[in-house]
Design a protein around this motif. Structure first.
Motif, PDB file in Angstrom:
ATOM      1  N   SER A  64       0.846  -1.188   0.000  1.00 48.86           N
ATOM      2  CA  SER A  64       0.000   0.000   0.000  1.00 48.86           C
ATOM      3  C   SER A  64       0.884   1.241   0.000  1.00 48.86           C
ATOM      4  O   SER A  64       1.743   1.397   0.873  1.00 48.86           O
ATOM      5  CB  SER A  64      -0.901   0.011   1.248  1.00 48.86           C
ATOM      6  OG  SER A  64      -1.742   1.137   1.258  1.00 48.86           O
ATOM      7  N   PRO A  76      -4.461  -5.578  -4.189  1.00 51.73           N
ATOM      8  CA  PRO A  76      -5.782  -6.133  -3.838  1.00 51.73           C
ATOM      9  C   PRO A  76      -5.699  -7.313  -2.873  1.00 51.73           C
ATOM     10  O   PRO A  76      -6.560  -7.468  -2.004  1.00 51.73           O
ATOM     11  CB  PRO A  76      -6.353  -6.565  -5.201  1.00 51.73           C
ATOM     12  CG  PRO A  76      -5.673  -5.677  -6.196  1.00 51.73           C
ATOM     13  CD  PRO A  76      -4.288  -5.491  -5.647  1.00 51.73           C
ATOM     14  N   LEU A  79      -5.269  -6.112   0.603  1.00 54.69           N
ATOM     15  CA  LEU A  79      -6.555  -5.641   1.130  1.00 54.69           C
ATOM     16  C   LEU A  79      -7.382  -6.819   1.637  1.00 54.69           C
ATOM     17  O   LEU A  79      -7.990  -6.743   2.712  1.00 54.69           O
ATOM     18  CB  LEU A  79      -7.310  -4.885   0.036  1.00 54.69           C
ATOM     19  CG  LEU A  79      -8.736  -4.439   0.386  1.00 54.69           C
ATOM     20  CD1 LEU A  79      -8.726  -3.456   1.553  1.00 54.69           C
ATOM     21  CD2 LEU A  79      -9.416  -3.798  -0.828  1.00 54.69           C
ATOM     22  N   ILE A  94      -8.654   1.069   0.008  1.00 52.01           N
ATOM     23  CA  ILE A  94      -9.714   0.494  -0.823  1.00 52.01           C
ATOM     24  C   ILE A  94      -9.680   1.110  -2.221  1.00 52.01           C
ATOM     25  O   ILE A  94      -9.754   0.401  -3.236  1.00 52.01           O
ATOM     26  CB  ILE A  94     -11.098   0.715  -0.175  1.00 52.01           C
ATOM     27  CG1 ILE A  94     -11.174  -0.024   1.165  1.00 52.01           C
ATOM     28  CG2 ILE A  94     -12.202   0.243  -1.099  1.00 52.01           C
ATOM     29  CD1 ILE A  94     -12.445   0.245   1.943  1.00 52.01           C
ATOM     30  N   ALA A  95      -9.542   2.436  -2.270  1.00 54.85           N
ATOM     31  CA  ALA A  95      -9.480   3.117  -3.564  1.00 54.85           C
ATOM     32  C   ALA A  95      -8.249   2.671  -4.351  1.00 54.85           C
ATOM     33  O   ALA A  95      -8.319   2.437  -5.566  1.00 54.85           O
ATOM     34  CB  ALA A  95      -9.456   4.627  -3.354  1.00 54.85           C
ATOM     35  N   ALA A  97      -6.642  -0.213  -4.088  1.00 53.07           N
ATOM     36  CA  ALA A  97      -6.813  -1.595  -4.526  1.00 53.07           C
ATOM     37  C   ALA A  97      -7.728  -1.677  -5.739  1.00 53.07           C
ATOM     38  O   ALA A  97      -7.476  -2.448  -6.676  1.00 53.07           O
ATOM     39  CB  ALA A  97      -7.368  -2.441  -3.385  1.00 53.07           C
ATOM     40  N   LEU A  98      -8.788  -0.880  -5.746  1.00 50.81           N
ATOM     41  CA  LEU A  98      -9.695  -0.859  -6.897  1.00 50.81           C
ATOM     42  C   LEU A  98      -8.984  -0.308  -8.134  1.00 50.81           C
ATOM     43  O   LEU A  98      -9.195  -0.791  -9.257  1.00 50.81           O
ATOM     44  CB  LEU A  98     -10.932  -0.023  -6.583  1.00 50.81           C
ATOM     45  CG  LEU A  98     -11.890  -0.615  -5.532  1.00 50.81           C
ATOM     46  CD1 LEU A  98     -13.008   0.376  -5.229  1.00 50.81           C
ATOM     47  CD2 LEU A  98     -12.460  -1.940  -6.021  1.00 50.81           C
ATOM     48  N   LEU A  99      -8.131   0.695  -7.918  1.00 55.72           N
ATOM     49  CA  LEU A  99      -7.376   1.271  -9.033  1.00 55.72           C
ATOM     50  C   LEU A  99      -6.420   0.234  -9.641  1.00 55.72           C
ATOM     51  O   LEU A  99      -6.353   0.067 -10.866  1.00 55.72           O
ATOM     52  CB  LEU A  99      -6.594   2.491  -8.543  1.00 55.72           C
ATOM     53  CG  LEU A  99      -5.760   3.243  -9.586  1.00 55.72           C
ATOM     54  CD1 LEU A  99      -6.650   3.832 -10.664  1.00 55.72           C
ATOM     55  CD2 LEU A  99      -4.948   4.350  -8.920  1.00 55.72           C
ATOM     56  N   LEU A 101      -6.651  -3.054  -9.298  1.00 53.68           N
ATOM     57  CA  LEU A 101      -7.442  -4.148  -9.853  1.00 53.68           C
ATOM     58  C   LEU A 101      -7.929  -3.802 -11.258  1.00 53.68           C
ATOM     59  O   LEU A 101      -7.881  -4.640 -12.172  1.00 53.68           O
ATOM     60  CB  LEU A 101      -8.629  -4.450  -8.940  1.00 53.68           C
ATOM     61  CG  LEU A 101      -9.534  -5.601  -9.376  1.00 53.68           C
ATOM     62  CD1 LEU A 101      -8.751  -6.909  -9.437  1.00 53.68           C
ATOM     63  CD2 LEU A 101     -10.728  -5.737  -8.425  1.00 53.68           C
ATOM     64  N   GLY A 102      -8.375  -2.561 -11.448  1.00 53.88           N
ATOM     65  CA  GLY A 102      -8.786  -2.126 -12.776  1.00 53.88           C
ATOM     66  C   GLY A 102      -7.630  -2.153 -13.758  1.00 53.88           C
ATOM     67  O   GLY A 102      -7.791  -2.539 -14.928  1.00 53.88           O
TER      68      GLY A 102
END
Length: 202
Positions: A64, A76, A79, A94-95, A97-99, A101-102
């Motif tokens: 992170s 991710p 997380l 969280i933001a 990890a989503l970034l 992951l995308g």
């Protein structure tokens, strides 16, 4: 009816063409530059206080991090471990990890291993030496699906211990910590150990 004859396959046909070899070499150089640049950003921020617009340039670690105090980046899987450990993750994690992951969905899940992970430099060097010296490396055969068992075990261990279990034994995390904060015997022991394992057994 005429019998069909198969044409012999010349060994030259299996060789990499000069143009392909040149492209692969350039791609490898770019990958190494990116990997070392990311590592340099972490080291420069942690040890030399590099900043951008008054904010730390790249703070955190491979699990992170925060770029310029604005852009969150998070693993991710890290997380998931935190969630299984019973800890509420920060919104920035969280933001991030989503970034990431995308990014994996668009570019590919192995992008981190190929372009960021410092351990890739060690394993690629071991593979190169193994190929040049003709070293047999199939003493220890590990099925690809074992990684899913390791991931499940890490999540279960995180749930039991209340901590992100895999981060404590992750070889890439260990090399990163030693490279950023150490560069002592621990760093060389980790590099030599992973190099020998990959070159002689895997």
């Amino acid at each position: 009816m005429s019998a069909q004859t198969s044409k012999p396959v010349h060994s030259d046909a299996r060789k990499t063409s000069p143009n392909t070899a040149r492209r692969l070499f350039l791609l490898s150089c770019v990958r190494r530059t990116v990997q070392l640049a990311v590592l340099a950003l972490f080291i420069g921020t942690a040890r030399l206080g590099w900043t951008l617009a008054g904010e730390p340039l790249l703070s955190g670690d491979l699990s992170s991090s925060l770029f310029a105090g604005t852009v969150p980046l998070a693993d991710p899987f890290a997380l998931l471990q935190k969630l299984f450990a019973g800890h509420a993750p920060e919104l920035t994690m969280i933001a991030g990890a989503l970034l990431i992951l995308g990014f994996y969905i668009i570019v590919g899940g192995r992008a981190f291993c190929a372009w960021v992970c410092p351990m890739n430099i060690v394993t690629d060097a071991a593979a190169s030496m193994r190929a040049k010296l003709g070293i047999r490396s199939d003493w220890l055969r590990i099925h690809r699906n074992v990684r899913y068992g390791i991931a499940a075990g890490a999540l279960i261990a995180s749930c039991v211990t209340g901590a992100a279990a895999f981060e404590w034994i992750s070889p890439q995390a260990f090399i990163w910590r030693e490279a950023v904060w150490g560069i002592g015997m621990g760093f060389f022991a980790a590099v030599v150990g992973i190099f020998a394992l990959d070159a002689l057994l895997l």
